[in-house]
Write an enzyme that holds these catalytic residues in place. Structure first.
Site: not given
Ligand code: XMP
Length: 512
Positions: A226, A54, A228-229, A368, A172, A170, A81-82
């Site tokens: 699309g 952060g 997602d739908s 996604k 990640e 980090h 980190c933070y």
């Protein structure tokens, strides 16, 4: 249910990435704000907690903090980190401001404690990614320093007894050479996760849940084609079959053959209860003479709702509505807010005065790439699963100026050629979005012995990870050459092709 890791959000820029890294290990991860009540955290029974980075300094009164009770729950914690500085602060260590020695970028990391659980299998010397001004100057009592860098005496520390770990860098980001292994160590050795979060399980459990919950209920879905739908609809279809009705509004602003493809896949391949509403003329009439991009969007959004309302009224009472909301939509709109409904990427949202018992969001927990995996799992064809993003207002925002049937036809043909050539060149996986634009500019050309005065088509292709910023794609000249030659040869009324070499910002990806 599956085991889960809590990613406690302190405002860092890599928070989603942390959750994704966890999920890549087949462990479910959930991002919640730092202010989440301790009771909620206890109830959920997390296997581990990760404090994110952060931008704040822990000594600022306004900096985000959680109750120090979280370190006493007996759940393993990893602070990044933070998050590492916050653990230090809560455990009565000290933080210094490294004005002259702030580290940013790739830094050599020296692992000091070979018995550290976090660094198991990691060499003594490697690269890590740092981005900090403050640093841990005095470690708290009970903690052991497990790694350092040139400017950072406590690059990592741990309290084995309490199972609390802190890293200033980090893990990640890919620039941290062995970051993925450190996270793996945390998940499997420290938190004792089993790694049983797999998409196929998620899909079958979700289908089963809806099968039980929705017995006899009628469900409605606005299907756009699309990814997602489509995935959301198919999950419901597998659960309740013909009790799901999908409305597919074909507004005539889709790409070449797209409407037919959607109908074929869902009606024929999956035998879904799909209503295709052919309202191409209605939309064209509404859009006649309209040149302002925002007016176009507004008209299309409103008309979409009207059509959807009319069609759903014909169906009688429906109990639930399905939405293709995915996890990033929820996080972006404020973590944990159950009432958020995806708007930007669904044309016009949903009608407000249709009375449903509730909204079903089968994908609200997925990223996604997980939605795509679920789509593949459900047997949705590859092209649809990997479909590039397509704006709700469709080709209307790719025809500059007023929209006519003739212009849409030209645009569709040029767009199909461009896409085909990109795919033939094998570039489709590297380019995030690629399409053509009808610029509405006519220019002079020559064909045979005759002068022409025809449209200019722009090619747009971008590389981006979040669509907020984008680079124009460095498409090889030979590919551009064949696109240009094919379009001018195969599509009437086009005599000039230009390539858009603008980044976002200052340009947007779409031209309108
Ligand atoms: P821009 O043009 O803003 O686009 O750089 C960023 C991404 O959003 C898509 N886009 C839209 N999607 N409705 C949508 O559903 C819209 O009105 C809209 N405008 C842009 C665009 O295709 C790109 O992926």
């Amino acid at each position: 249910m599956y085991e889960s890791i809590l990613v406690l959000d302190f405002g860092g820029q890599y928070n989603q990435l942390i959750a994704r890294c966890v999920r890549e290990n087949n462990v479910h991860a959930e991002i919640l704000p730092y202010s989440t009540p301790m009771e909620t955290i206890k109830e959920k029974g997390y296997k581990g907690i990760i404090f994110t980075g952060g931008p704040n300094s822990v000594y600022d009164d306004s900096s985000p903090k959680c109750s120090s009770e979280i370190l006493e729950l007996g759940i393993p914690v990893l602070g990044i980190c933070y998050g590492a500085q916050l653990i230090t602060y809560m455990e009565s260590g000290k933080i210094g401001a490294a004005f002259n020695n702030s580290e940013y970028g790739s830094v050599r990391l020296r692992v000091k404690e070979e018995n550290s659980g976090l660094f198991k299998g990691i060499p003594e010397d490697s690269d890590c990614w740092m981005s900090h001004t403050d640093f841990i100057s005095v470690k708290p009592e009970g903690y052991e320093i497990t790694a350092c860098t040139e400017n950072c005496p406590v690059a990592a520390m741990e309290n084995k007894e309490k199972n609390i770990y802190a890293v200033q860098f980090h893990p990640e980001v890919t620039h941290t050479q062995h970051g993925r292994l450190m996270l793996k160590n945390f998940l499997f050795d420290i938190c004792k996760c089993a790694g049983n979060w797999v998409i196929s399980e998620f899909v079958s459990q979700t289908i089963e849940k809806y099968r039980q919950q929705l017995s006899g209920s009628k469900v409605l879905c606005a299907l756009s084609g699309g990814v997602d739908s489509s995935v959301a609809a198919l999950i419901l279809h597998k659960a309740i079959g013909k009790n799901l009705t999908c409305i597919f509004v074909d507004h005539g602003l889709l790409r070449q053959d797209e409407g037919d493809t959607v109908e074929r896949i869902f009606k024929q391949q999956f035998d879904m209860n799909l209503i295709r509403v052919n309202v191409q003329d209605r939309f064209l009439n509404k859009l006649e003479g309209i040149t302002d991009p925002e007016r176009k969007r507004k008209i299309i959004g409103e008309e979409f709702i009207r059509v959807f309302e009319e069609e759903s009224q014909k169906l009688g009472k429906m109990d639930y509505l399905v939405q293709g909301t995915i996890y990033p939509d929820i996080i972006e709109s404020g973590a944990g807010d159950a009432s958020v409904i995806k708007s930007h990427h669904n044309v016009g949202g949903i009608p407000e005065d249709v009375d449903f018992k509730g909204i079903l969001e089968p994908l609200r927990d997925l990223f996604k790439d997980e939605v795509r995996k679920a789509g593949t799992e459900l047997g949705i064809p590859h092209d649809l699963v990997w479909r590039q993003p397509f704006p709700g207002p469709g080709l209307a925002v790719r025809v500059m100026g007023d929209i006519t049937r003739e212009k849409l036809d030209i645009l569709r043909k040029t767009d199909a050629i461009f896409r085909e050539e990109i795919e033939n060149a094998g570039l489709h996986r590297d380019i995030s979005q690629y399409f053509t634009v009808l610029t509405n500019i006519k220019s002079v050309g020559v064909m045979g012995d005759a002068r022409t005065y025809d449209y200019t088509i722009a090619l747009r292709a971008v590389v981006t990870s979040d669509f907020m910023t984008a680079q124009w794609a460095k498409i090889p000249f030979e590919v551009l050459a064949s696109v240009s030659s094919r379009i001018t040869n195969e599509v009437k009324n086009v005599n000039r092709i230009v390539y858009d070499v603008t980044t976002k910002p200052p340009a947007t990806i779409e031209w309108e």
